[in-house]
Enzyme design. Structure first.
Site, PDB file in Angstrom:
ATOM      1  CB  SER A 115     -33.418 -18.503   1.877  1.00  0.00           C
ATOM      2  OG  SER A 115     -32.506 -17.934   0.943  1.00  0.00           O
ATOM      3  CE  LYS A 136     -33.553 -17.173  -2.267  1.00  0.00           C
ATOM      4  NZ  LYS A 136     -32.260 -17.421  -1.583  1.00  0.00           N
ATOM      5  CB  SER A 158     -29.531 -19.494   0.870  1.00  0.00           C
ATOM      6  OG  SER A 158     -29.828 -19.099   2.184  1.00  0.00           O
TER       7      SER A 158
END
Length: 535
Positions: A187, A106, A211
């Protein structure tokens, strides 16, 4: 227990299991880590060829064709790193299951290389990070190939209440590989979509609340949100030091367990990991096809009732668990669920300002030095950074005072107490349970950049299935359980602090009998036509 690298003997033993992974594929794009290791050990595949195939899939599927926008940047050194690992393999037997395996990170996880770390924001593109994050050091030490960075909800979805999950100023909007007009949830949207789409074997996401769990469920994969402090957060763009953690996202429980085994452990740069080495272990030891037998699992019905497809799949999952020998107590009360939301937001607003300012101080090459300067940057660059939604959470956080304020200390104490000892712990102890069970959010919603996410919810005073474990800092795990209208739906397991072995055993036992994973079709919409890959 001390952390030990996975041996090839462990990998080989997994390969002998006929139930290793329901839906196992020999196609390297969708193959498990164990299968890839077998192919590389036999000489039919190299790490270089595997990395090259993934980079080609990213070009054809992510950057063109379906245009998922799941990958924000690829590593310009990936192929050279893979080539060197192949050379080393010829005269030295690898000791890790991740040796030569490409992974995506990420884009809020520092890498001390030529890639950027931006949390999706154009404000952080000036200079790469100087050092690897703690978990990246561990991955590199075990021979993993860092293939690139994944797109995310900008600032990990902590900029506006009206944000579209999976959108960032730097990477645009990530799309679900199952139906391109649907949202991948946030996210860690890019990590979830990339793994589901076969752009990489596994990825790392981060979670403050939902997330990892939501994008894993929405994309039909496995996500593990570890106990806070099991995995180092050093070198990760923060929201909240009392809730943030990184964790693995993979297409099956075995792969997620293998990745967790490598990234778990203490790090002197993160005080929260002081106890990690005592608990970190080889989590693949808990991959038991009979992992459901005798387990006492409590169903938190108060987290259900929001979406009929999720409830239907939950009930089917419960029936399967019972058939495989689990003892299911339904329902089980999880105290204080309606009291968590307000105190959580207070804690996050205070900690975001403090923690982000501390992180930005580690990045001297950036033009923004503080949250206040970041707010100013977004106002100046509103056309690029705020075309769809604003930054009211930033502004609320900036208005908060220091962490010594009573409003913060009282909220933090209440959040931890109600979610942990008086919440999850109390529920587990009331029925001598091994784990708690809830549905995921249901099939994912249509992406709407104007109005933001349309998350289906039941009782508005009860948060999502990720909230209790996120606030307590306890582990949770989601895995595929079924489909609704061609969209994945998962179930969520959570339990006591350091209970990853138990959750993995339950999840693996369920996975082997549910066989719920299905490759995405890259449809333009639900029930629509597939969008072909680019050339």
């Amino acid at each position: 227990m001390s952390r030990r690298p996975l041996s090839l003997a462990v990998v080989a033993s997994l390969l002998l299991s006929p139930l290793l992974f329901a839906g196992e594929s020999t196609d390297p794009a969708f193959a498990s880590i164990a299968t890839l290791q077998q192919q590389m050990q036999s000489g039919s595949l190299t790490s270089h060829a595997l990395a090259q195939q993934f980079l080609e899939r990213i070009r054809r599927i992510d950057q063109s064709g379906p245009s998922l926008h799941a990958v924000i940047e690829t590593n310009p050194d990936a192929l050279e790193l893979a080539r060197k690992l192949d050379q080393k393999r010829t005269h030295e037997k690898p000791s890790s299951a991740l040796y030569g395996i490409p992974l995506l990170l990420k884009d809020n996880i520092d890498t001390g290389d030529r890639m950027h770390t931006t949390a999706g924001s154009l404000a952080l593109v000036d200079a790469p990070a100087a050092h690897d994050a703690g978990l990246v050091e561990r991955l590199r030490a075990q021979g993993a190939v860092i293939l690139g960075k994944t797109n995310l909800s900008e600032w990990a979805n902590f900029r506006s209440n009206h944000a579209s999950s999976g959108w960032s100023g730097r990477g645009g909007q990530t799309h679900s590989p199952y139906a391109l007009d649907r949202n991948p949830c946030g996210s860690s949207a890019g990590s979830g979509a990339a793994v589901a789409a076969g752009l990489v074997t596994a990825a790392i996401g981060t979670e403050t609340d939902g997330s990892i769990i939501c994008p894993a469920a929405a994309n039909g994969i496995v996500g593990i949100k570890p106990t806070l402090g099991l995995v180092s957060r050093s070198g990760i763009v923060p929201i909240s030091h009392s809730q943030d953690t990184a964790g693995p996202m993979a297409r099956n429980v075995a792969d997620a367990a293998a990745v967790l085994s490598v990234i778990a452990g203490s790090d002197p740069r993160d005080d929260a990991t002081a106890e990690a080495d005592r608990h970190a272990t080889d989590y693949t030891r808990f991959l038991d096809p009979e992992g459901l037998r005798g387990k006492r699992i409590g169903v938190v019905r108060e987290l259900a009732g929001a979406e009929p497809n999720a409830d239907r799949i939950l009930d089917q999952s419960i029936a399967l668990m019972k058939a495989q020998g689990a003892i299911v107590i339904d329902p089980v009360e999880l105290p204080h669920l309606k009291e968590l939301g307000d105190v959580e937001l207070t804690v996050l607003l205070y900690e975001f300002k403090h923690d982000l300012n501390a992180y930005l101080a580690t990045r001297p090459g950036l033009q923004v030095k503080s949250l206040a300067e970041l707010i100013g940057y977004n106002r100046r660059e509103a056309e690029r950074e705020m075309p769809w939604f604003g930054q009211e959470l930033f502004e609320q956080a900036q208005a908060k005072g220091p962490l010594s304020e009573v409003a913060y200390t009282q909220a933090l104490d209440k959040a931890k107490r109600l979610s942990g000892p008086e919440g999850i712990d109390a529920a587990l102890q009331s029925q001598q349970l091994d784990a708690l069970l809830a549905p995921s959010w249901g099939p994912t919603f249509v992406t709407d950049p104007i109005l933001g996410d349309h998350v289906v919810s039941g009782d508005p005073t009860v948060g999502g299935p990720s909230q209790p474990a996120a606030m307590a800092g306890y582990p949770s795990l989601t895995l595929p359980a079924g489909f609704a209208h061609g969209l994945p739906v998962g179930i969520v397991l959570f339990g006591a602090k350091w209970s990853e072995p138990t959750l993995i055993a339950i999840a693996y036992g369920f996975e082997q009998h549910a066989r719920a994973w299905r490759a995405p079709g890259f449809l333009d919409t639900v029930g629509g036509s597939p969008v072909p890959a680019g050339r």
